[in-house]
Motif scaffolding. Structure first.
Motif, PDB file in Angstrom:
ATOM      1  N   LEU A   1      43.513  43.758  30.848  1.00 44.64           N
ATOM      2  CA  LEU A   1      42.759  44.771  32.287  1.00 44.64           C
ATOM      3  C   LEU A   1      41.360  44.594  30.913  1.00 44.64           C
ATOM      4  O   LEU A   1      40.459  44.649  31.792  1.00 44.64           O
ATOM      5  CB  LEU A   1      43.361  45.610  32.085  1.00 44.64           C
ATOM      6  CG  LEU A   1      42.446  45.926  33.747  1.00 44.64           C
ATOM      7  CD1 LEU A   1      42.863  44.865  34.580  1.00 44.64           C
ATOM      8  CD2 LEU A   1      43.261  46.905  34.282  1.00 44.64           C
TER       9      LEU A   1
ATOM     10  N   GLY B   1      47.987  40.876  42.832  1.00 48.14           N
ATOM     11  CA  GLY B   1      46.738  40.240  42.327  1.00 48.14           C
ATOM     12  C   GLY B   1      45.797  41.246  41.478  1.00 48.14           C
ATOM     13  O   GLY B   1      45.410  40.737  41.105  1.00 48.14           O
ATOM     14  N   ASP B   2      46.175  42.789  41.811  1.00 49.69           N
ATOM     15  CA  ASP B   2      45.350  43.527  41.196  1.00 49.69           C
ATOM     16  C   ASP B   2      45.785  43.918  40.710  1.00 49.69           C
ATOM     17  O   ASP B   2      47.148  45.182  41.044  1.00 49.69           O
ATOM     18  CB  ASP B   2      44.336  43.983  42.341  1.00 49.69           C
ATOM     19  CG  ASP B   2      42.955  44.380  41.949  1.00 49.69           C
ATOM     20  OD1 ASP B   2      42.820  45.034  40.505  1.00 49.69           O
ATOM     21  OD2 ASP B   2      42.168  43.732  42.687  1.00 49.69           O
ATOM     22  N   LEU B   3      45.318  43.970  39.517  1.00 46.19           N
ATOM     23  CA  LEU B   3      46.581  44.997  38.300  1.00 46.19           C
ATOM     24  C   LEU B   3      45.578  46.815  38.162  1.00 46.19           C
ATOM     25  O   LEU B   3      45.184  47.379  36.912  1.00 46.19           O
ATOM     26  CB  LEU B   3      46.723  44.739  36.753  1.00 46.19           C
ATOM     27  CG  LEU B   3      46.909  42.828  37.094  1.00 46.19           C
ATOM     28  CD1 LEU B   3      47.502  42.846  35.218  1.00 46.19           C
ATOM     29  CD2 LEU B   3      48.188  43.838  37.323  1.00 46.19           C
ATOM     30  N   HIS B   4      44.343  46.449  38.994  1.00 44.08           N
ATOM     31  CA  HIS B   4      43.436  48.289  38.408  1.00 44.08           C
ATOM     32  C   HIS B   4      43.624  49.716  39.300  1.00 44.08           C
ATOM     33  O   HIS B   4      44.886  48.885  40.437  1.00 44.08           O
ATOM     34  CB  HIS B   4      41.949  48.047  39.508  1.00 44.08           C
ATOM     35  CG  HIS B   4      41.493  46.858  38.919  1.00 44.08           C
ATOM     36  ND1 HIS B   4      40.847  45.439  38.453  1.00 44.08           N
ATOM     37  CD2 HIS B   4      40.324  46.727  37.421  1.00 44.08           C
ATOM     38  CE1 HIS B   4      40.519  44.565  38.004  1.00 44.08           C
ATOM     39  NE2 HIS B   4      39.600  45.421  37.128  1.00 44.08           N
TER      40      HIS B   4
ATOM     41  N   LEU C   1      46.082  35.762  35.463  1.00 43.85           N
ATOM     42  CA  LEU C   1      46.443  36.071  36.529  1.00 43.85           C
ATOM     43  C   LEU C   1      45.920  34.617  37.755  1.00 43.85           C
ATOM     44  O   LEU C   1      45.126  34.456  37.766  1.00 43.85           O
ATOM     45  CB  LEU C   1      46.578  37.011  37.085  1.00 43.85           C
ATOM     46  CG  LEU C   1      46.899  38.724  36.135  1.00 43.85           C
ATOM     47  CD1 LEU C   1      46.807  40.055  36.603  1.00 43.85           C
ATOM     48  CD2 LEU C   1      48.236  38.497  35.588  1.00 43.85           C
ATOM     49  N   ASP C   2      47.075  34.555  38.418  1.00 43.67           N
ATOM     50  CA  ASP C   2      46.549  33.552  40.107  1.00 43.67           C
ATOM     51  C   ASP C   2      45.498  34.421  40.245  1.00 43.67           C
ATOM     52  O   ASP C   2      44.710  33.657  41.005  1.00 43.67           O
ATOM     53  CB  ASP C   2      48.038  33.902  40.794  1.00 43.67           C
ATOM     54  CG  ASP C   2      49.070  33.193  40.590  1.00 43.67           C
ATOM     55  OD1 ASP C   2      48.908  32.631  39.374  1.00 43.67           O
ATOM     56  OD2 ASP C   2      50.125  33.511  41.052  1.00 43.67           O
ATOM     57  N   SER C   3      44.878  35.709  40.490  1.00 52.12           N
ATOM     58  CA  SER C   3      44.177  36.132  41.374  1.00 52.12           C
ATOM     59  C   SER C   3      42.679  36.182  40.209  1.00 52.12           C
ATOM     60  O   SER C   3      41.798  36.750  40.738  1.00 52.12           O
ATOM     61  CB  SER C   3      44.085  37.700  41.223  1.00 52.12           C
ATOM     62  OG  SER C   3      44.312  38.691  40.276  1.00 52.12           O
TER      63      SER C   3
ATOM     64  N   LEU D   1      42.084  36.976  37.372  1.00 55.43           N
ATOM     65  CA  LEU D   1      42.131  38.800  36.842  1.00 55.43           C
ATOM     66  C   LEU D   1      42.709  38.094  35.056  1.00 55.43           C
ATOM     67  O   LEU D   1      43.782  37.644  35.273  1.00 55.43           O
ATOM     68  CB  LEU D   1      43.033  39.870  37.158  1.00 55.43           C
ATOM     69  CG  LEU D   1      42.748  41.624  36.660  1.00 55.43           C
ATOM     70  CD1 LEU D   1      41.185  42.097  37.129  1.00 55.43           C
ATOM     71  CD2 LEU D   1      43.726  42.274  37.060  1.00 55.43           C
TER      72      LEU D   1
END
Lengths: 213, 247
Positions: free
Chosen positions: B195, A98-101, B187-189, B191
């Protein structure tokens, strides 16, 4: 000045071309690859880490030095594989599902490699299963997870729980980091440690490794 | 009013101090030549690869109340909850600098160009903020044109994920403004992708409504306390935040 000291000096200045040339020269002069690594490259990165911690240098200085370290390592790595020399330990890193960082976690990976660890960077958006499968396959001692969102922090707990379910707690240690993460959160979810920045992460992983030996 | 705002690359070149601040460097520090060189290179790459675009849509206080409540996960008391109710005008916004810069950052890290990759990341973050500034200014200028803003109007933006507004608030915000139209997805999160995107609400009203103390329970978790500088800038006579008819 002896060659290893020269490598150490030029690495600190982030001069990757010089470090490459000097590492080649050291190999030609039959200096042991392990000595080039320990007394030249890693020693140089250790000084860089200390200077950064003491606010004597800036992040770009650290990263330029890391590039120089990698340049030297590229020449040594095939020799280590050939001679079967193990690294000081294997660490799996990634940003949680879930995190793209990527950046913070990448900096930790760079510093870990600089300290002599073998790092497998799984990238971002990594599922709990992937973390654990890779750690098992690679016989890694530590999993390092990063999250930059409060919404993705619970994934870290899922990894800790899954590790327990598989009976791997204790054998594979877990360190977590990222802007919203804290020491308290690490304790709450049962992670082994929290790293507040890349330099601290290296110190913490080193401590975790020495405990598990 | 709903508008897509094409932004020129040159307009979002961030101030050097903001980029360096993201690197943990103050302009007061004596900068080594190699840091200055890296900064210059990063800014050049940024201008080449960024494609800034924004979207803005005005929203009533009652509509925003629904957006703000989101998934019901906000902190109990928040500054945003108090501020927006006192607003004269509100607008939802989203901006992005596009995906290409993020790809370039990845590429640089893969080529072991860590320092340049990291500097570009800092430049891109500051650039995305600058793009949000431009959208905020656009809203103010529209209000001025329509006679809905006065010299005493204070305008500031707030984003989900900050100041007690839970990041899941992005969901309702996206349902209202549809930033997908300018290439931003959620996104589901919660985010945003790309970015380097910023979204939130722009609040226009009396300057005083923005003036809150950073003593909410969640403020202790905040690592920047950047609200202080933003509020202070509102009350400084010639600050960019306090200039009418900004461009």
């Amino acid at each position: 000045m002896d060659l290893l000291k020269e490598i150490l000096e030029h690495l600190q200045h982030g001069d990757d071309e010089k470090v490459t040339a000097l590492t080649k020269k050291a190999l030609e002069e039959k200096i042991q690859p392990k000595d080039i690594l320990d007394k030249g490259l890693i020693a140089g990165m250790n000084i860089i880490g200390e200077k950064y911690k003491a606010h004597e240098i800036f992040l770009p200085d650290v990263l330029l030095a890391a590039k120089a370290m990698y340049a030297g390592m590229d020449l040594l790595k095939p020799l280590f594989i050939q001679e079967g020399i193990p690294t000081i330990g294997k660490v799996i890193i990634g940003s949680v599902h879930g995190d793209l960082h990527d950046i913070g976690k990448n900096l930790v990976g760079i510093m870990l490699k600089g300290a002599g660890f073998e790092v497998i960077n799984l990238g971002n958006n990594v599922t709990p299963e992937k973390f654990i499968e890779t750690a098992q396959q690679e016989n890694a001692a530590v999993i390092g997870m990063s999250a930059l969102l409060t919404t993705t922090m619970p994934v870290m707990k899922r990894v800790v729980d899954l590790l327990k379910e598989k009976g791997l707690s204790g054998r594979i240690k877990i360190i977590i980091g990222g802007a919203p993460v804290s020491e308290e959160f690490a304790q709450e979810i049962g992670a082994d440690a929290y790293g507040y920045d890349s330099v601290n992460a290296v110190e913490t992983v080193t401590r975790l490794m020495s405990k598990s030996r | 009013m709903r508008e897509i705002i094409e932004i020129s690359n040159g307009d979002i070149t961030a101030e050097k101090d903001k980029v360096l601040m993201n690197q943990g460097i103050s302009l007061k520090d004596e900068l080594p030549e190699k840091v200055i060189t890296l900064l210059g290179k990063a800014m050049d790459i940024f201008i080449t690869f960024s494609h800034p675009v924004g979207i803005i849509s005005d929203i009533s206080i009652s509509e925003f109340d629904t957006v703000y409540k989101g998934e019901g996960l906000n902190e109990k008391d928040t500054p945003v909850d108090e501020i927006f109710r006192e607003a004269d005008n509100l607008a939802l916004f989203a901006v992005t600098i596009g995906e290409k810069v993020s790809k370039k950052i990845d590429e640089l890290f893969k080529k072991n160009e860590f320092a340049l990759g990291s500097m570009l990341d800092s430049t891109a973050s500051a650039g995305a903020d600058k793009a949000a500034d431009i959208v905020e200014n656009r809203f103010l200028n529209l209000l001025l044109k329509d006679g809905e803003a006065t010299p005493s109007t204070g305008i500031l933006r707030y984003s989900p994920g900050y100041c007690g507004w839970h990041i899941s608030g992005q969901k309702k915000l996206f349902e209202f403004i549809h930033p997908e139209e300018i290439g931003i997805t959620l996104l589901d999160s919660f985010l945003m992708k790309p970015l380097k995107s910023v979204s939130g609400v722009i609040v226009a009203g009396k300057k005083e409504i923005h003036n809150f103390e950073d003593s909410y329970p969640f403020c202790s978790q905040c690592k920047t306390h950047s609200c202080r500088e933003r509020i202070r800038a509102l009350f400084i006579e010639d600050s960019p935040n306090n200039r009418q008819g900004r461009t």
